[in-house]
Design an enzyme around this catalytic site. Structure first.
Site, PDB file in Angstrom:
ATOM      1  N   LYS A 202      13.464  21.765 -62.909  1.00  0.00           N
ATOM      2  CA  LYS A 202      12.780  20.715 -63.666  1.00  0.00           C
ATOM      3  C   LYS A 202      11.795  19.989 -62.755  1.00  0.00           C
ATOM      4  CE  LYS A 202      13.027  16.487 -64.830  1.00  0.00           C
ATOM      5  NZ  LYS A 202      11.575  16.231 -64.907  1.00  0.00           N
ATOM      6  N   GLU A 278      18.383  14.555 -51.795  1.00  0.00           N
ATOM      7  CA  GLU A 278      17.417  14.139 -50.771  1.00  0.00           C
ATOM      8  C   GLU A 278      16.674  12.961 -51.374  1.00  0.00           C
ATOM      9  OE1 GLU A 278      14.275  13.253 -49.173  1.00  0.00           O
ATOM     10  OE2 GLU A 278      13.425  15.248 -49.600  1.00  0.00           O
ATOM     11  N   CYS A 312       8.556  10.711 -48.667  1.00  0.00           N
ATOM     12  CA  CYS A 312       9.813   9.986 -48.411  1.00  0.00           C
ATOM     13  C   CYS A 312      10.041   9.715 -46.931  1.00  0.00           C
ATOM     14  CB  CYS A 312      10.978  10.747 -49.020  1.00  0.00           C
ATOM     15  SG  CYS A 312      10.970  12.473 -48.556  1.00  0.00           S
ATOM     16  N   GLU A 409      11.223   0.981 -50.072  1.00  0.00           N
ATOM     17  CA  GLU A 409      10.299   2.109 -50.012  1.00  0.00           C
ATOM     18  C   GLU A 409       9.123   1.831 -50.955  1.00  0.00           C
ATOM     19  OE1 GLU A 409      11.766   5.880 -51.595  1.00  0.00           O
ATOM     20  OE2 GLU A 409      10.807   6.853 -49.887  1.00  0.00           O
TER      21      GLU A 409
HETATM   22  P1  ADP Z   1      10.335   8.772 -58.363  1.00  0.00           P
HETATM   23  O1  ADP Z   1      10.973   7.416 -58.354  1.00  0.00           O
HETATM   24  O2  ADP Z   1       9.838   9.198 -57.058  1.00  0.00           O
HETATM   25  O3  ADP Z   1       9.422   8.995 -59.525  1.00  0.00           O
HETATM   26  P2  ADP Z   1      12.571   9.945 -59.596  1.00  0.00           P
HETATM   27  O4  ADP Z   1      13.835   9.902 -58.839  1.00  0.00           O
HETATM   28  O5  ADP Z   1      12.391   9.024 -60.747  1.00  0.00           O
HETATM   29  O6  ADP Z   1      11.450   9.802 -58.520  1.00  0.00           O
HETATM   30  O7  ADP Z   1      12.259  11.407 -60.111  1.00  0.00           O
HETATM   31  C1  ADP Z   1      12.507  12.588 -59.391  1.00  0.00           C
HETATM   32  C2  ADP Z   1      12.881  13.662 -60.371  1.00  0.00           C
HETATM   33  O8  ADP Z   1      14.078  13.264 -61.028  1.00  0.00           O
HETATM   34  C3  ADP Z   1      11.865  13.914 -61.474  1.00  0.00           C
HETATM   35  O9  ADP Z   1      11.854  15.292 -61.788  1.00  0.00           O
HETATM   36  C4  ADP Z   1      12.428  13.106 -62.626  1.00  0.00           C
HETATM   37  O10 ADP Z   1      12.032  13.577 -63.901  1.00  0.00           O
HETATM   38  C5  ADP Z   1      13.913  13.315 -62.435  1.00  0.00           C
HETATM   39  N1  ADP Z   1      14.764  12.292 -63.048  1.00  0.00           N
HETATM   40  C6  ADP Z   1      14.457  11.013 -63.336  1.00  0.00           C
HETATM   41  N2  ADP Z   1      15.494  10.401 -63.936  1.00  0.00           N
HETATM   42  C7  ADP Z   1      16.490  11.301 -64.030  1.00  0.00           C
HETATM   43  C8  ADP Z   1      17.823  11.274 -64.531  1.00  0.00           C
HETATM   44  N3  ADP Z   1      18.348  10.182 -65.079  1.00  0.00           N
HETATM   45  N4  ADP Z   1      18.566  12.393 -64.432  1.00  0.00           N
HETATM   46  C9  ADP Z   1      18.065  13.505 -63.860  1.00  0.00           C
HETATM   47  N5  ADP Z   1      16.820  13.598 -63.380  1.00  0.00           N
HETATM   48  C10 ADP Z   1      16.031  12.513 -63.446  1.00  0.00           C
END
Ligand code: ADP
Length: 511
Positions: A202, A278, A312, A409
């Site tokens: 994903k 990570e 990161c 961050e």
């Molecule tokens: P950022 O804050 O850097 O945008 P995220 O942690 O929100 O990073 O997103 C990293 C990845 O995790 C993306 O592919 C996002 O769609 C996915 N993601 C966000 N929320 C969820 C969730 N509740 N469960 C699983 N994957 C998620």
């Protein structure tokens, strides 16, 4: 390397009025989910728009996968794992197919780099010449491991002997972020393929284009249907459906610490799947008095603004020893002012736009907070232009350890500079964070370099260098930066499980 692309008389302005005209932007060919070897619409028929951060305008409508689509992808991956050829192929055959996949990535680097630029705002020439070839090398590295997966022989007692087998863990969910869509893809897909797993990838909703392109190349390379599925969509729906799925055997996640927590919770309340995380960082970049000021100021700036600070491991907490503090700061400011921000298709540009409006606004709000909390803004601090999401390289001095900009961050081109006196003091202050992803130590004194590197709580330490990644070097966090390692042979083990097998050496009369 970035230096090479820097224009001599450059300034912090958006070059060419925002858009560069010399690169042909390819037509976007792949916008649907990739399930069981086919591009298909989402079950709901819904789509979402992916935005070009150079303009803020939509470039494509992408299938919006949700729980039903994840179910379909898992079904395909399960069938491919339980009954398909991939896990059963000799490792050498998986290797051969993966090598072909890597070659195709390289052959299509130009088109993929353009997709990364319009999707993530990445520097086009850098991505084409360095990132994609390096990603192909990562696939080759793991391809080379595919026929070297060993267990061990166990002598055990006099009557018994045993051995271990390393078997693929099963169907894996690979959730990747938007800042390095290509690198993150190969870092997770490479070892998973080599191990013989099947997978659902994903990509982040901000940057779905390259993963879909790679899915197409995977098919062309001969990776069997159902082995590599890509479900595009939002984290709270498609992502959450992966982490809580009862038929996914492992999740590897890269993203924010907050979402990492949700991933672990979902794994705990579903089928107890192992997860590797990570997560975020707030890494220290420590400069001792004895360094070449000009050279290290250049590196310190890069440590914060590379990839627009959307990385990161950004070394955005810069600790400078008092003897060179003023001189170093002056150099930093001079270099930040000369840093060229603009259209990432322009070869003279070193920094493109932030990935999206949300990130852009978040960075600007951290800058406001820095000012409000009393840090001194030395340069930058403002958006650039009226179109797209460009932010000036920004340097704050007089930052106290407990200010928000020193703790959280930011994921943008914002540096917090602090002064220190002694090695002991800086070790303590550098470790005073919930994160533990990376650290930089700049000194020519071996004793200092050795002592500090062993004292810092971080998963990767760079001495007199920064951002050095290698496919053979494990990467991951201490503390709330996560656990598990990407890259290196260690990462392969995350996609394998150990089976122990025991048997008598001779048929004992008592058995
Ligand atoms: P950022 O804050 O850097 O945008 P995220 O942690 O929100 O990073 O997103 C990293 C990845 O995790 C993306 O592919 C996002 O769609 C996915 N993601 C966000 N929320 C969820 C969730 N509740 N469960 C699983 N994957 C998620």
């Amino acid at each position: 390397m970035l230096k090479e692309t820097r224009s001599q008389e450059s300034q912090m302005t958006v070059q060419n009025g925002g858009l560069h005209s010399h690169v042909n932007i390819p037509k976007i060919k792949f916008t649907k989910l990739f399930i069981n070897g086919e591009f298909v619409d989402a079950v709901s028929g819904k789509t979402f728009e992916t935005i070009d951060p150079r303009t803020g305008e939509a470039v494509a409508s992408i299938a919006q996968g949700d729980k039903e689509d994840v179910d379909k992808a898992v079904k395909a991956a399960r069938e491919a794992f339980d009954n398909g050829p991939w896990p059963r192929l000799p490792g050498s055959e998986r290797r051969r197919i993966m090598l072909r996949f890597a070659d195709l990535m390289e052959q299509n680097a130009e088109e993929i780099a353009a997709l990364e630029t319009i999707d993530a705002g990445k520097l086009y020439f850098w991505t084409k010449k360095l990132e994609i070839p390096s990603a192909a090398e990562t696939i080759r590295y793991f391809a080379g491991a595919a026929d070297k997966i060993h267990g061990s022989t166990l002598k055990m007692s006099r009557e018994m002997q045993g051995y271990t087998l390393r078997e693929p863990i099963g169907v894996v969910g690979l959730i990747i972020p938007w800042n390095f869509p290509t690198q993150m893809f190969v870092t997770k897909v490479g070892p998973a393929l080599a191990a013989g797993c099947t997978m659902i990838v994903k990509p982040a909703e901000q940057t779905p284009l390259s993963a879909l392109y790679y899915a197409h190349l995977a098919k062309e390379a001969g990776i069997p249907d159902g082995v590599l599925n890509v479900v595009t969509g939002y984290g709270h729906s498609a992502g959450a459906a992966i982490t809580s799925h009862m038929d996914i055997d492992k999740v590897s996640f890269t993203g924010s610490t907050e979402v990492g927590r949700l991933v672990m919770q979902a794994a705990a309340t579903s089928n107890l799947k192992p997860v590797s995380l990570e997560l975020g960082g707030k890494s220290p970049f420590i400069v001792f008095d004895d360094v070449d000021v000009d050279k290290m100021a250049e590196l310190a700036l890069l440590g914060t603004v590379y990839n627009k600070g959307e990385i990161c491991v950004a070394g955005s907490r810069v600790f400078i020893q008092e003897g060179i503090y003023d001189k170093f700061l002056a150099k930093l400011v001079e270099k930040a002012k000369a840093w060229v921000v603009g259209d990432p298709f322009d070869p003279n540009v070193s920094q493109g736009p932030q990935v999206d409006k949300k990130q852009f606004e978040k960075i600007l709000s951290y800058i406001e907070l820095g000012k409000k909390e009393g840090a001194t803004l030395l340069t930058g601090g403002k958006p650039i232009g009226t179109k797209g999401y460009y932010v000036e390289p920004t340097i704050f001095a007089d930052v106290a350890d407990d200010m928000t900009i020193a703790k959280e961050e930011i994921f943008g081109p914002v540096m917090s500079v602090m002064k220190f006196k002694t090695m002991e003091e800086v070790i303590k202050r550098a470790n005073c964070t919930k994160y533990g992803l990376a650290a930089g130590i700049m000194t020519n004194d071996l004793n200092i370099a050795n002592t500090v590197s062993r004292s810092l709580q971080a998963g990767i330490i760079w001495i007199n260098c920064y951002f050095v990644f290698d496919k053979d070097m494990p990467f991951g966090g201490y503390k709330m930066s996560g656990f598990g390692r990407d890259l290196g042979m260690e990462s392969l083990n995350q996609y394998l499980q150990v089976k122990s097998i025991a048997m008598p050496i001779y048929q004992s009369p008592w058995l």
